[in-house]
Structure formats: structure tokens, C-alpha cells
Motif scaffolding. Structure first.
Motif, PDB file in Angstrom:
ATOM      1  N   MET A  19     -19.812 -16.656  -8.219  1.00  0.00           N
ATOM      2  CA  MET A  19     -20.523 -16.395  -8.076  1.00  0.00           C
ATOM      3  C   MET A  19     -21.192 -16.473  -9.635  1.00  0.00           C
ATOM      4  O   MET A  19     -20.737 -16.353 -11.001  1.00  0.00           O
ATOM      5  N   GLN A  20     -21.971 -17.161  -9.617  1.00  0.00           N
ATOM      6  CA  GLN A  20     -23.534 -17.207 -11.212  1.00  0.00           C
ATOM      7  C   GLN A  20     -22.997 -15.859 -11.763  1.00  0.00           C
ATOM      8  O   GLN A  20     -23.482 -14.719 -10.910  1.00  0.00           O
ATOM      9  N   ALA A  21     -22.640 -16.035 -13.417  1.00  0.00           N
ATOM     10  CA  ALA A  21     -23.997 -15.173 -13.740  1.00  0.00           C
ATOM     11  C   ALA A  21     -24.897 -14.087 -13.671  1.00  0.00           C
ATOM     12  O   ALA A  21     -25.708 -14.789 -14.122  1.00  0.00           O
ATOM     13  N   LEU A  22     -25.224 -12.948 -13.768  1.00  0.00           N
ATOM     14  CA  LEU A  22     -26.710 -12.614 -13.651  1.00  0.00           C
ATOM     15  C   LEU A  22     -26.621 -11.119 -15.174  1.00  0.00           C
ATOM     16  O   LEU A  22     -25.611 -10.721 -15.102  1.00  0.00           O
ATOM     17  N   THR A  23     -28.065 -11.600 -15.242  1.00  0.00           N
ATOM     18  CA  THR A  23     -28.871 -10.092 -16.330  1.00  0.00           C
ATOM     19  C   THR A  23     -28.883  -9.679 -15.539  1.00  0.00           C
ATOM     20  O   THR A  23     -29.108  -9.052 -14.830  1.00  0.00           O
ATOM     21  N   GLU A  24     -29.225  -8.160 -16.287  1.00  0.00           N
ATOM     22  CA  GLU A  24     -30.477  -6.987 -15.755  1.00  0.00           C
ATOM     23  C   GLU A  24     -31.704  -7.520 -15.668  1.00  0.00           C
ATOM     24  O   GLU A  24     -31.326  -7.029 -14.342  1.00  0.00           O
ATOM     25  N   ASN A  25     -31.507  -8.820 -15.757  1.00  0.00           N
ATOM     26  CA  ASN A  25     -33.557  -8.920 -15.138  1.00  0.00           C
ATOM     27  C   ASN A  25     -33.362  -9.366 -13.825  1.00  0.00           C
ATOM     28  O   ASN A  25     -33.681  -8.565 -13.103  1.00  0.00           O
ATOM     29  N   GLN A  26     -32.507  -9.983 -13.558  1.00  0.00           N
ATOM     30  CA  GLN A  26     -32.226 -10.711 -12.495  1.00  0.00           C
ATOM     31  C   GLN A  26     -31.601 -10.493 -11.416  1.00  0.00           C
ATOM     32  O   GLN A  26     -32.390 -10.244 -10.501  1.00  0.00           O
ATOM     33  N   ILE A  27     -31.154  -8.776 -11.709  1.00  0.00           N
ATOM     34  CA  ILE A  27     -30.229  -7.695 -11.156  1.00  0.00           C
ATOM     35  C   ILE A  27     -31.366  -7.231 -10.154  1.00  0.00           C
ATOM     36  O   ILE A  27     -31.544  -7.329  -9.082  1.00  0.00           O
ATOM     37  N   ARG A  28     -31.949  -6.783 -11.642  1.00  0.00           N
ATOM     38  CA  ARG A  28     -33.593  -6.310 -11.359  1.00  0.00           C
ATOM     39  C   ARG A  28     -34.102  -6.528  -9.714  1.00  0.00           C
ATOM     40  O   ARG A  28     -34.732  -6.155  -9.064  1.00  0.00           O
ATOM     41  N   ALA A  29     -35.041  -7.407 -10.796  1.00  0.00           N
ATOM     42  CA  ALA A  29     -35.590  -9.017 -10.027  1.00  0.00           C
ATOM     43  C   ALA A  29     -34.865  -8.562  -8.486  1.00  0.00           C
ATOM     44  O   ALA A  29     -35.527  -8.693  -7.411  1.00  0.00           O
ATOM     45  N   SER A  30     -34.165  -8.873  -8.493  1.00  0.00           N
ATOM     46  CA  SER A  30     -33.285  -9.284  -7.237  1.00  0.00           C
ATOM     47  C   SER A  30     -33.781  -8.450  -6.222  1.00  0.00           C
ATOM     48  O   SER A  30     -33.241  -8.724  -4.726  1.00  0.00           O
ATOM     49  N   LEU A  31     -33.114  -7.289  -6.578  1.00  0.00           N
ATOM     50  CA  LEU A  31     -33.576  -5.717  -5.478  1.00  0.00           C
ATOM     51  C   LEU A  31     -34.926  -5.859  -5.416  1.00  0.00           C
ATOM     52  O   LEU A  31     -36.034  -5.869  -5.029  1.00  0.00           O
ATOM     53  N   CYS A  66     -24.768   4.101 -12.867  1.00  0.00           N
ATOM     54  CA  CYS A  66     -24.237   4.786 -13.232  1.00  0.00           C
ATOM     55  C   CYS A  66     -24.408   6.052 -13.956  1.00  0.00           C
ATOM     56  O   CYS A  66     -23.734   7.267 -14.310  1.00  0.00           O
ATOM     57  N   LYS A  67     -26.098   6.639 -12.898  1.00  0.00           N
ATOM     58  CA  LYS A  67     -26.537   7.552 -13.473  1.00  0.00           C
ATOM     59  C   LYS A  67     -26.444   8.573 -11.978  1.00  0.00           C
ATOM     60  O   LYS A  67     -26.697   9.602 -11.850  1.00  0.00           O
ATOM     61  N   LEU A  68     -26.524   8.150 -10.985  1.00  0.00           N
ATOM     62  CA  LEU A  68     -26.721   8.237  -9.507  1.00  0.00           C
ATOM     63  C   LEU A  68     -25.222   8.232  -8.998  1.00  0.00           C
ATOM     64  O   LEU A  68     -25.282   6.501  -8.532  1.00  0.00           O
ATOM     65  N   ALA A  69     -24.314   9.163  -8.792  1.00  0.00           N
ATOM     66  CA  ALA A  69     -23.006   8.356  -7.792  1.00  0.00           C
ATOM     67  C   ALA A  69     -23.185   8.211  -6.514  1.00  0.00           C
ATOM     68  O   ALA A  69     -22.148   7.067  -6.298  1.00  0.00           O
ATOM     69  N   LEU A  70     -23.975   8.694  -6.173  1.00  0.00           N
ATOM     70  CA  LEU A  70     -24.405   8.391  -4.636  1.00  0.00           C
ATOM     71  C   LEU A  70     -25.226   7.220  -4.438  1.00  0.00           C
ATOM     72  O   LEU A  70     -25.520   6.432  -3.243  1.00  0.00           O
ATOM     73  N   VAL A  71     -25.708   6.826  -5.301  1.00  0.00           N
ATOM     74  CA  VAL A  71     -26.371   4.768  -5.444  1.00  0.00           C
ATOM     75  C   VAL A  71     -25.618   4.158  -5.321  1.00  0.00           C
ATOM     76  O   VAL A  71     -24.709   3.950  -6.800  1.00  0.00           O
ATOM     77  N   GLY A  72     -25.452   2.970  -5.172  1.00  0.00           N
ATOM     78  CA  GLY A  72     -25.109   2.009  -5.143  1.00  0.00           C
ATOM     79  C   GLY A  72     -25.889   0.704  -5.034  1.00  0.00           C
ATOM     80  O   GLY A  72     -26.818   0.657  -3.787  1.00  0.00           O
ATOM     81  N   TYR A  73     -25.035  -0.496  -5.029  1.00  0.00           N
ATOM     82  CA  TYR A  73     -26.288  -1.062  -4.503  1.00  0.00           C
ATOM     83  C   TYR A  73     -24.842  -3.039  -5.145  1.00  0.00           C
ATOM     84  O   TYR A  73     -24.760  -2.350  -5.663  1.00  0.00           O
ATOM     85  N   VAL A  74     -26.238  -3.847  -4.217  1.00  0.00           N
ATOM     86  CA  VAL A  74     -25.273  -5.535  -3.899  1.00  0.00           C
ATOM     87  C   VAL A  74     -26.077  -6.394  -4.464  1.00  0.00           C
ATOM     88  O   VAL A  74     -26.844  -6.232  -3.907  1.00  0.00           O
ATOM     89  N   VAL A  75     -25.668  -7.567  -4.993  1.00  0.00           N
ATOM     90  CA  VAL A  75     -26.276  -8.935  -4.773  1.00  0.00           C
ATOM     91  C   VAL A  75     -25.790  -9.854  -5.613  1.00  0.00           C
ATOM     92  O   VAL A  75     -24.221 -10.205  -5.163  1.00  0.00           O
ATOM     93  N   LEU A 126     -30.230  -2.103  -2.498  1.00  0.00           N
ATOM     94  CA  LEU A 126     -29.686  -0.602  -3.549  1.00  0.00           C
ATOM     95  C   LEU A 126     -29.600   0.052  -2.125  1.00  0.00           C
ATOM     96  O   LEU A 126     -30.220   0.610  -0.946  1.00  0.00           O
ATOM     97  N   ARG A 127     -28.767   0.868  -1.884  1.00  0.00           N
ATOM     98  CA  ARG A 127     -28.580   1.941  -1.034  1.00  0.00           C
ATOM     99  C   ARG A 127     -27.508   3.503  -1.497  1.00  0.00           C
ATOM    100  O   ARG A 127     -27.248   3.135  -2.224  1.00  0.00           O
TER     101      ARG A 127
END
Length: 110
Positions: free
Chosen positions: A1-13, A46-55, A66-67
Motif C-alpha cells: 500500500m502506498q503511504a496516504l496523507t490525511e487529504n488523500q484519505i478524506r478525498a478518497s471517501l 478517533c472521536k466516534l467509536a462506531l464509525v470506521g473507514y477503509v481505503v 465510511l461506515r
């Protein structure tokens, strides 16, 4: 997996609104993730325990989902003779096969 930045992760959702994308709480140690050992990146908000995401990388581009879970995750119970490492390896193998196919299907509207 290539390293991702916060911006890349957010944009990928793919399945979130702009405000949800902006409000996703990413781990503080994101840059320290062992990217070269991962097939995909997944985390809980980190703030919402029931929310997770995968990229995952789909066609060499980050694509994420996001789920929100319906219940908090529970720790699997082990029993005598249960091979924890074999079970972990099997879960990783299954996840490796399913994540990219699932994210691609959502991205492509299948």
C-alpha cells in the motif's frame, strides 16, 4: 500500500458528504503507519467509536468507504485448541480478497 496523507484519505471517501469528509477524525500517528506492510488502510474514527473507514487502492487510486456500525465491536472469544494466529491469518486473507472488490463495486455502482 502506498503511504496516504490525511487529504488523500478524506478525498478518497466515496460514500460521504463534504461535511462528513471534513469531520472524519484520523489517527494522530497516521504518518507512522506501516504502509509497506498493508494491503489497505482501515481505522476507526478517533472521536466516534462506531464509525470506521477503509481505503484500498483500486486501479492504483485510493478509494475509501465510511461506515457506522450498529454496535461496538466485541473481542472474539478463544477456546482450548483455538489457533489464534491461524484464525488471524485467515481473516487477513479474506479481508485482502474482499476489500478491493467491495470498494470497486461501490465506486462503480455495481
Amino acid at each position: 500500500m502506498q503511504a496516504l496523507t490525511e487529504n488523500q484519505i478524506r478525498a478518497s471517501l466515496l460514500n460521504v458528504s463534504q461535511s462528513e469528509r471534513k469531520n472524519v477524525a484520523l489517527p494522530a500517528d497516521l504518518a507512522e503507519s506501516p504502509w509497506d506492510e498493508m494491503d489497505f488502510y482501515g481505522a476507526r474514527d478517533c472521536k466516534l467509536a462506531l464509525v470506521g473507514y477503509v481505503v484500498a487502492l483500486v486501479d492504483d487510486e485510493p478509494a475509501g468507504l465510511l461506515r457506522q456500525a450498529e454496535a461496538k465491536p466485541r473481542t472474539p472469544e478463544a477456546y482450548t485448541g483455538f489457533d489464534v494466529e491461524a484464525a488471524r491469518a485467515a481473516r487477513i486473507a479474506a479481508m485482502r480478497e474482499n476489500v478491493t472488490a467491495f470498494v470497486r463495486a461501490v465506486r462503480d455502482g455495481v
